[in-house]
Design an enzyme around this catalytic site. Structure first.
Site, PDB file in Angstrom:
ATOM      1  CD  GLU A  99      -3.219   0.842   1.982  1.00 51.83           C
ATOM      2  OE1 GLU A  99      -3.074   0.083   2.859  1.00 51.83           O
ATOM      3  OE2 GLU A  99      -4.274   1.558   1.927  1.00 51.83           O
ATOM      4  CD  GLU A 142     -16.174   0.444 -11.943  1.00 53.57           C
ATOM      5  OE1 GLU A 142     -15.242   1.149 -12.491  1.00 53.57           O
ATOM      6  OE2 GLU A 142     -16.093  -0.776 -11.924  1.00 53.57           O
TER       7      GLU A 142
END
Ligand SMILES: *[C@@H]1O[C@H](CO)[C@@H](O)[C@H](O)[C@H]1NC(C)=O
Ligand SMILES: *[C@@H]1O[C@H](CO)[C@@H](O)[C@H](O)[C@H]1NC(C)=O
Ligand SMILES: *[C@@H]1O[C@H](CO)[C@@H](O)[C@H](O)[C@H]1NC(C)=O
Ligand SMILES: *[C@@H]1O[C@H](CO)[C@@H](O)[C@H](O)[C@H]1NC(C)=O
Ligand SMILES: *[C@@H]1O[C@H](CO)[C@@H](O)[C@H](O)[C@H]1NC(C)=O
Length: 508
Positions: free
Chosen positions: A186, A305
């Protein structure tokens, strides 16, 4: 219409008659923010944007009509994000003549594996009216930073003031499975995104001074079933994401499940997964929690989305009318929890698409059932500048109700009856009566979202109106002229809702 004294009187009558079966309508929470009128918005798969929008010589008027219908209902156009999985497979070539070249690994694949686009691609941003766009940049390409910044510059120069924001990378919490080695962390992502967005920002500042869009980010997908990375958005910011404050909106992706061979039969999935308020609440719980955890950043929270079932949907589940009922309940639950906007994802031949924009794989242009769900949600929001939406708790899985306030004033009610009724079922269609406690003897207009059954692929109307391609190219056509009104009696408004249908009740 509803004076204070009448309201008090109705309350008294309620107590006298003891309407134990009627539903109390809660007030909106004090800290709820007004609903955005472009709440129903869209995301279009990067590779298929020219199919949806057309280009200068061949504009897609059908898509323009379908998007324009929202402006008639809410006063504003939806926003459109152009991105998705194919955005991280798209490379910009300034000398390419064709707008877009799609290279499929297998012709039967839902999506191309490689996308080459040129300057003419940007014609598609000027065929749909004054829509504001989010333009997706490819985070995966790393051979040439010039190719990345060139793509960002041509976007600001070509899209101009209609460019709302950029997005760099799609669902990078999947990066170690898709684009990077398994040890890509990350923190690696944070550093790569920070570095690349800085380069983009500098190039855009130079090329388009006075027009410096920020970013929607981080575009992570949050799905318990699929997110094995363990990356969290909370951790992202602790790791030093976005030190230059380029983010304008938080964007996360959301699906209810995915198209997989092991899924149960379509009719079962439709009821259990989509036409199920309890499941919607549980699906959105993680997003709602994250929106609270990240509120300190001060950014609007969007689903940049989303759609019903990932992997482009499932025939018989996401392309049928039951999906439209899911969409209504899902959207209203999200808006009741202060989400800013929902970008329902679209792609050519996708099985959850709200419309098929052109002929492809033998499928004709068509307005699909989910579109009608979006029209109903937009109608519930309407033109009001100060709308607030609140859930009215009901007892069963397959039902949901909401109240719409304009400021302090109750203006509309929504009831969604998601019990399955098939088009092919013979005999009478069962229906439920919903009784709402309202103040005074008010009158209301009723608009119904209905089709022959939850398994119907067509024959959907909202308020008696069809938006079929075959009728008027997506413009509204009244096919059922009946106008239905209701009046509250002794402070109770009763409305019948057939199984697999929904109603919008608007007070006047
Ligand atoms: C514009 O669209 C038409 C129809 O899809 C296509 O044939 C044409 O090649 C496109 N123009 C460009 C420059 O890509
Ligand atoms: C970018 O670099 C990474 C490793 O640093 C590599 O795994 C990936 O394939 C590269 N992507 C492209 C499109 O070259
Ligand atoms: C990750 O693994 C690759 C080889 O698979 C290696 O080249 C790279 O240095 C590693 N990166 C980190 C951050 O450990
Ligand atoms: C609805 O979803 C919940 C939670 O996922 C599940 O426990 C329940 O069985 C579902 N109800 C129906 C009718 O399928
Ligand atoms: C609807 O039809 C499907 C498929 O034929 C069937 O499995 C399902 O049980 C039916 N549902 C109802 C409520 O009749």
């Amino acid at each position: 219409m509803r004076s204070f004294s009448l309201a008090g009187f109705a309350l008294l009558l309620d107590q006298v008659h003891c309407h134990i079966n009627s539903l109390a309508v809660p007030k909106p929470l004090e800290n709820s923010s007004p609903v955005s009128r472009d709440f129903q918005s869209f995301s279009i798969e990067f590779a298929f944007f020219p199919d949806y929008a057309g280009n200068q010589s061949h504009p897609n008027k059908f898509s323009k009509n379908l998007l324009g219908n929202f402006k008639s209902i809410t006063g504003v156009l939806p926003k459109v994000r152009v991105g998705g999985t194919t955005q991280d497979k798209a490379n910009y070539f300034p000398d390419q003549e064709e707008g877009i070249k799609l290279i499929f690994e297998k012709p039967t694949d839902d999506q191309p594996d490689q996308i080459n686009y040129g300057p003419a691609f940007f014609e598609s941003y000027h065929t749909l009216g004054n829509i504001h766009f989010f333009h997706g940049l490819n985070m995966n390409q790393n051979s040439s930073m010039a190719q990345l910044t060139e793509a960002a510059v041509v976007a600001c120069q070509s899209i101009g003031p209609q460019l709302e924001l950029y997005e760099l990378g799609n669902e990078w919490n999947y990066a170690s499975e898709n684009y990077r080695s398994g040890n890509y962390s990350e923190l690696d992502y944070v550093q790569e995104w920070n570095r690349k967005t800085s380069l983009v920002q500098a190039a855009v500042q130079k090329a388009c001074p006075g027009l410096i869009p920020g970013f929607m980010a981080p575009s992570f997908i949050l799905m318990d079933e699929t997110d094995s990375s363990g990356w969290t958005a909370e951790e992202l910011y602790k790791l030093g994401y976005d030190p230059k404050f380029l983010t304008r909106e938080l964007s996360f992706h959301n699906y209810m499940g995915a198209n997989a061979p092991s899924n149960p039969p379509a009719a079962l999935q439709l009821q259990e997964t989509l036409m199920n308020h309890t499941n919607i609440v549980s699906n959105l719980a993680a997003q709602i929690e994250r929106s609270h955890n990240l509120a300190y950043l001060g950014h609007p929270y969007t689903l940049g989305e989303l759609n019903s079932m990932a992997n482009q949907g499932i025939n018989g589940v996401t392309d049928v009318f039951g999906d439209a009922l899911w969409l209504v309940d899902f959207s209203l639950w999200a808006v009741a929890h202060n989400f800013e906007r929902l970008h329902f994802h679209q792609g050519l031949n996708y099985r959850y698409a709200s419309w098929q924009p052109i002929v492809s794989e033998g499928e004709l242009p068509a307005t699909r059932p989910p579109y009608y769900g979006q029209i109903m949600v937009a109608s519930a929001i309407g033109h009001a500048e100060n709308a607030h939406i609140v859930n009215i708790p009901l007892s069963e899985d397959a039902e949901a109700a909401y109240a719409v306030y304009n400021g302090e004033k109750l203006s509309k009610l929504v009831a969604v009856n998601m019990r399955a009724h098939n088009a092919t079922t013979t005999g009478s269609r069962p229906s439920r009566e919903y009784k709402f406690k309202v103040a005074g003897d008010c009158h209301a207009k009723v608009e119904r979202l209905i089709a022959p059954g939850c398994d119907s692929l067509e024959g959907v109307t909202f308020g008696g109106v069809s938006y079929d391609y075959s009728l008027l190219g997506g413009m509204p056509v009244v096919i059922d002229k009946r106008e239905e009104t209701l009046s509250a009696k002794s402070g109770v408004l009763s409305v019948d809702v057939p199984d697999s249908s929904a109603v919008l009740v608007s007070f006047f």
